[in-house]
Structure formats: structure tokens, C-alpha cells
Design a protein around this motif. Sequence first.
Motif, PDB file in Angstrom:
ATOM      1  N   GLU A  74       1.098  -1.409   0.302  1.00 12.84           N
ATOM      2  CA  GLU A  74       0.102   0.013   0.098  1.00 12.84           C
ATOM      3  C   GLU A  74       0.763   0.985   0.310  1.00 12.84           C
ATOM      4  O   GLU A  74       1.093   2.137  -0.629  1.00 12.84           O
ATOM      5  CB  GLU A  74      -0.526  -0.182   1.275  1.00 12.84           C
ATOM      6  CG  GLU A  74      -1.701   1.223   1.480  1.00 12.84           C
ATOM      7  CD  GLU A  74      -2.377   0.993   2.657  1.00 12.84           C
ATOM      8  OE1 GLU A  74      -3.460   2.367   2.412  1.00 12.84           O
ATOM      9  OE2 GLU A  74      -2.794   0.049   3.690  1.00 12.84           O
ATOM     10  N   CYS A  75       1.649   1.552   1.123  1.00 14.18           N
ATOM     11  CA  CYS A  75       2.556   2.281   1.000  1.00 14.18           C
ATOM     12  C   CYS A  75       3.712   2.834  -0.158  1.00 14.18           C
ATOM     13  O   CYS A  75       3.642   4.011  -0.718  1.00 14.18           O
ATOM     14  CB  CYS A  75       3.714   1.872   1.605  1.00 14.18           C
ATOM     15  SG  CYS A  75       4.741   3.717   2.042  1.00 14.18           S
ATOM     16  N   ASN A  76       3.797   1.630  -1.318  1.00 11.86           N
ATOM     17  CA  ASN A  76       4.922   1.990  -2.770  1.00 11.86           C
ATOM     18  C   ASN A  76       3.844   1.925  -3.345  1.00 11.86           C
ATOM     19  O   ASN A  76       3.959   3.434  -4.592  1.00 11.86           O
ATOM     20  CB  ASN A  76       5.272  -0.065  -2.891  1.00 11.86           C
ATOM     21  CG  ASN A  76       6.776   0.213  -2.042  1.00 11.86           C
ATOM     22  OD1 ASN A  76       7.550   1.035  -1.679  1.00 11.86           O
ATOM     23  ND2 ASN A  76       6.794  -1.304  -1.813  1.00 11.86           N
ATOM     24  N   ALA A  77       2.462   1.767  -2.624  1.00 10.94           N
ATOM     25  CA  ALA A  77       1.408   1.826  -4.539  1.00 10.94           C
ATOM     26  C   ALA A  77       0.659   3.656  -3.976  1.00 10.94           C
ATOM     27  O   ALA A  77       1.245   4.311  -5.022  1.00 10.94           O
ATOM     28  CB  ALA A  77       0.216   1.121  -4.220  1.00 10.94           C
ATOM     29  N   ARG A  78       0.524   4.216  -2.549  1.00 11.04           N
ATOM     30  CA  ARG A  78       0.474   5.653  -2.900  1.00 11.04           C
ATOM     31  C   ARG A  78       1.795   6.751  -3.016  1.00 11.04           C
ATOM     32  O   ARG A  78       1.588   7.748  -3.377  1.00 11.04           O
ATOM     33  CB  ARG A  78       0.051   5.549  -1.941  1.00 11.04           C
ATOM     34  CG  ARG A  78      -1.074   5.423  -0.920  1.00 11.04           C
ATOM     35  CD  ARG A  78      -1.820   4.732   0.707  1.00 11.04           C
ATOM     36  NE  ARG A  78      -1.480   6.898   0.473  1.00 11.04           N
ATOM     37  CZ  ARG A  78      -2.099   7.012   1.451  1.00 11.04           C
ATOM     38  NH1 ARG A  78      -2.217   6.909   3.082  1.00 11.04           N
ATOM     39  NH2 ARG A  78      -2.218   8.857   2.187  1.00 11.04           N
ATOM     40  N   ILE A  79       2.762   5.748  -2.931  1.00  8.79           N
ATOM     41  CA  ILE A  79       3.979   6.939  -3.447  1.00  8.79           C
ATOM     42  C   ILE A  79       3.786   6.805  -5.093  1.00  8.79           C
ATOM     43  O   ILE A  79       4.497   8.150  -5.298  1.00  8.79           O
ATOM     44  CB  ILE A  79       5.413   5.837  -2.566  1.00  8.79           C
ATOM     45  CG1 ILE A  79       5.346   6.531  -1.079  1.00  8.79           C
ATOM     46  CG2 ILE A  79       6.246   6.512  -3.357  1.00  8.79           C
ATOM     47  CD1 ILE A  79       6.520   5.534  -1.004  1.00  8.79           C
ATOM     48  N   GLU A  80       4.049   5.819  -5.619  1.00  5.03           N
ATOM     49  CA  GLU A  80       3.543   6.069  -7.310  1.00  5.03           C
ATOM     50  C   GLU A  80       2.930   6.836  -7.483  1.00  5.03           C
ATOM     51  O   GLU A  80       3.401   7.392  -8.381  1.00  5.03           O
ATOM     52  CB  GLU A  80       3.820   4.405  -7.209  1.00  5.03           C
ATOM     53  CG  GLU A  80       5.127   3.779  -7.308  1.00  5.03           C
ATOM     54  CD  GLU A  80       6.484   4.503  -7.795  1.00  5.03           C
ATOM     55  OE1 GLU A  80       6.903   5.124  -8.699  1.00  5.03           O
ATOM     56  OE2 GLU A  80       7.232   4.410  -6.431  1.00  5.03           O
ATOM     57  N   LEU A  81       1.527   6.917  -6.771  1.00  7.42           N
ATOM     58  CA  LEU A  81       0.699   7.674  -7.425  1.00  7.42           C
ATOM     59  C   LEU A  81       0.596   8.802  -6.946  1.00  7.42           C
ATOM     60  O   LEU A  81       0.279   9.825  -7.359  1.00  7.42           O
ATOM     61  CB  LEU A  81      -1.019   7.067  -6.749  1.00  7.42           C
ATOM     62  CG  LEU A  81      -2.018   6.290  -7.626  1.00  7.42           C
ATOM     63  CD1 LEU A  81      -2.465   5.090  -6.647  1.00  7.42           C
ATOM     64  CD2 LEU A  81      -2.158   5.881  -8.471  1.00  7.42           C
ATOM     65  N   GLY A  82       1.479   9.638  -5.631  1.00  4.63           N
ATOM     66  CA  GLY A  82       1.481  10.426  -5.674  1.00  4.63           C
ATOM     67  C   GLY A  82       2.390  10.939  -6.651  1.00  4.63           C
ATOM     68  O   GLY A  82       2.334  12.374  -6.777  1.00  4.63           O
ATOM     69  N   LEU A  83       3.521  10.346  -6.803  1.00  3.36           N
ATOM     70  CA  LEU A  83       4.542  11.150  -7.546  1.00  3.36           C
ATOM     71  C   LEU A  83       4.541  11.165  -8.645  1.00  3.36           C
ATOM     72  O   LEU A  83       4.784  12.324  -9.794  1.00  3.36           O
ATOM     73  CB  LEU A  83       5.779  10.311  -7.289  1.00  3.36           C
ATOM     74  CG  LEU A  83       6.100  10.052  -6.080  1.00  3.36           C
ATOM     75  CD1 LEU A  83       7.644   9.325  -6.414  1.00  3.36           C
ATOM     76  CD2 LEU A  83       6.939  11.178  -5.903  1.00  3.36           C
ATOM     77  N   HIS A  84       3.121  10.579  -9.573  1.00  5.63           N
ATOM     78  CA  HIS A  84       3.048  10.521 -10.816  1.00  5.63           C
ATOM     79  C   HIS A  84       1.745  11.419 -11.088  1.00  5.63           C
ATOM     80  O   HIS A  84       1.878  12.288 -12.259  1.00  5.63           O
ATOM     81  CB  HIS A  84       2.536   8.726 -11.246  1.00  5.63           C
ATOM     82  CG  HIS A  84       1.506   8.860 -12.829  1.00  5.63           C
ATOM     83  ND1 HIS A  84       2.621   8.923 -14.105  1.00  5.63           N
ATOM     84  CD2 HIS A  84      -0.044   8.770 -13.029  1.00  5.63           C
ATOM     85  CE1 HIS A  84       1.690   8.948 -15.308  1.00  5.63           C
ATOM     86  NE2 HIS A  84       0.692   8.830 -14.434  1.00  5.63           N
ATOM     87  N   TYR A  85       0.850  11.797 -10.464  1.00  6.44           N
ATOM     88  CA  TYR A  85      -0.041  12.835 -10.403  1.00  6.44           C
ATOM     89  C   TYR A  85       0.259  13.909  -9.952  1.00  6.44           C
ATOM     90  O   TYR A  85      -0.467  15.165  -9.823  1.00  6.44           O
ATOM     91  CB  TYR A  85      -1.417  12.180  -9.698  1.00  6.44           C
ATOM     92  CG  TYR A  85      -2.121  11.369 -10.606  1.00  6.44           C
ATOM     93  CD1 TYR A  85      -2.635  11.495 -11.999  1.00  6.44           C
ATOM     94  CD2 TYR A  85      -1.611   9.540 -10.745  1.00  6.44           C
ATOM     95  CE1 TYR A  85      -3.831  10.269 -12.861  1.00  6.44           C
ATOM     96  CE2 TYR A  85      -2.461   8.706 -11.263  1.00  6.44           C
ATOM     97  CZ  TYR A  85      -3.030   8.800 -12.418  1.00  6.44           C
ATOM     98  OH  TYR A  85      -3.608   7.572 -13.381  1.00  6.44           O
ATOM     99  N   ARG A  86       1.067  13.345  -8.882  1.00  9.18           N
ATOM    100  CA  ARG A  86       1.825  15.162  -8.205  1.00  9.18           C
ATOM    101  C   ARG A  86       0.600  15.744  -7.147  1.00  9.18           C
ATOM    102  O   ARG A  86       0.308  16.753  -7.055  1.00  9.18           O
ATOM    103  CB  ARG A  86       1.872  16.852  -9.133  1.00  9.18           C
ATOM    104  CG  ARG A  86       3.298  15.470 -10.299  1.00  9.18           C
ATOM    105  CD  ARG A  86       4.401  15.844  -9.444  1.00  9.18           C
ATOM    106  NE  ARG A  86       4.872  16.283  -8.259  1.00  9.18           N
ATOM    107  CZ  ARG A  86       5.389  16.423  -8.075  1.00  9.18           C
ATOM    108  NH1 ARG A  86       6.264  15.354  -7.389  1.00  9.18           N
ATOM    109  NH2 ARG A  86       6.496  17.432  -6.843  1.00  9.18           N
ATOM    110  N   ILE A  87      -0.283  14.378  -6.794  1.00  6.04           N
ATOM    111  CA  ILE A  87      -1.108  14.439  -5.362  1.00  6.04           C
ATOM    112  C   ILE A  87      -0.909  13.954  -4.328  1.00  6.04           C
ATOM    113  O   ILE A  87      -1.213  12.811  -4.680  1.00  6.04           O
ATOM    114  CB  ILE A  87      -3.042  14.673  -6.074  1.00  6.04           C
ATOM    115  CG1 ILE A  87      -2.436  15.439  -7.365  1.00  6.04           C
ATOM    116  CG2 ILE A  87      -3.569  14.655  -5.024  1.00  6.04           C
ATOM    117  CD1 ILE A  87      -3.872  14.725  -8.170  1.00  6.04           C
ATOM    118  N   PRO A  88      -0.771  14.918  -3.333  1.00  2.00           N
ATOM    119  CA  PRO A  88      -0.415  13.854  -2.220  1.00  2.00           C
ATOM    120  C   PRO A  88      -1.802  13.305  -1.605  1.00  2.00           C
ATOM    121  O   PRO A  88      -1.044  11.972  -0.761  1.00  2.00           O
ATOM    122  CB  PRO A  88       0.181  14.360  -1.117  1.00  2.00           C
ATOM    123  CG  PRO A  88      -0.423  16.070  -1.471  1.00  2.00           C
ATOM    124  CD  PRO A  88      -0.840  15.977  -3.678  1.00  2.00           C
TER     125      PRO A  88
END
Length: 129
Positions: A74-88
Motif C-alpha cells: 500500500e505504501c509503495n502504491a501511494r508513493i507511486e500514485l502521488g509522484l505520478h499525479y503530483r497529488i499527495p
Amino acid sequence: MRRWVQEEMTVATRQEVLNLYRRIIRIAQTWQSHVGTAEDTIREKHYIRDEARTLFRKNKDLTDKKSIKECIEECNARIELGLHYRIPYPRPSYLPPMGLATKQGSKLRTQQRLRKQAKPIYLHSHDET
């Protein structure tokens, strides 16, 4: 010998978790809001840091290898989504409402199981709304 392997896995898992935490803190320090205003950037940096602290403290006493692995994923998924979409912030998930299920019985259990399966991995730490 077997106990040594089990302890080694625990040390490796601990190191992986600590590396994830450090990565999140570094991301928070260098984060730039996609909007570009300083106020939004500061707010998002604080959100990233506070969310990481809250979730890591909440899960610090986990001992089950499966649940630890799920939290890491979950942590890795949230990091990747946040970095990709630039939304934390976590992206919303649209699940079917439970209004069609009965209040009890097999239909309700089936509906609850389907909702649990449909929930994305990056939202597992959030409570049902």
C-alpha cells in the motif's frame, strides 16, 4: 538455523520499512505542489509527513508477515500514485452503494465481500466512509 533465517527476515523487513519511511520524508521535504503556490506546497508537505507518521505509528505493532507485506505494498502504491499525479492525497474510489443489499443474510455478506475486493490497495488504511 531456522530461527536465524526467521530473525534475518525480520531484520530485512524492518530495514525495508525504515527505507520506505525515509523515502517518504525525503519526498515531503522536496515536494512541490502542482498548483505552484507556496501555501499549497507547505500544506501538502505537512500532509505527507503527518500521514506517514500516523500510519507508521498505527502499524508499528504488526507482527503478521502478510499484513506487513500488504502495508508495504500500500505504501509503495501511494508513493507511486502521488509522484505520478503530483497529488499527495489518496485518489477517491467509486464503489457501488450498499443500498440494494438486504440488512442481513447472504446478499449482504456477498455485497460486503465484493466491496472489500474492489477497494484499491492504496486505500486499505483508510476507514470506510
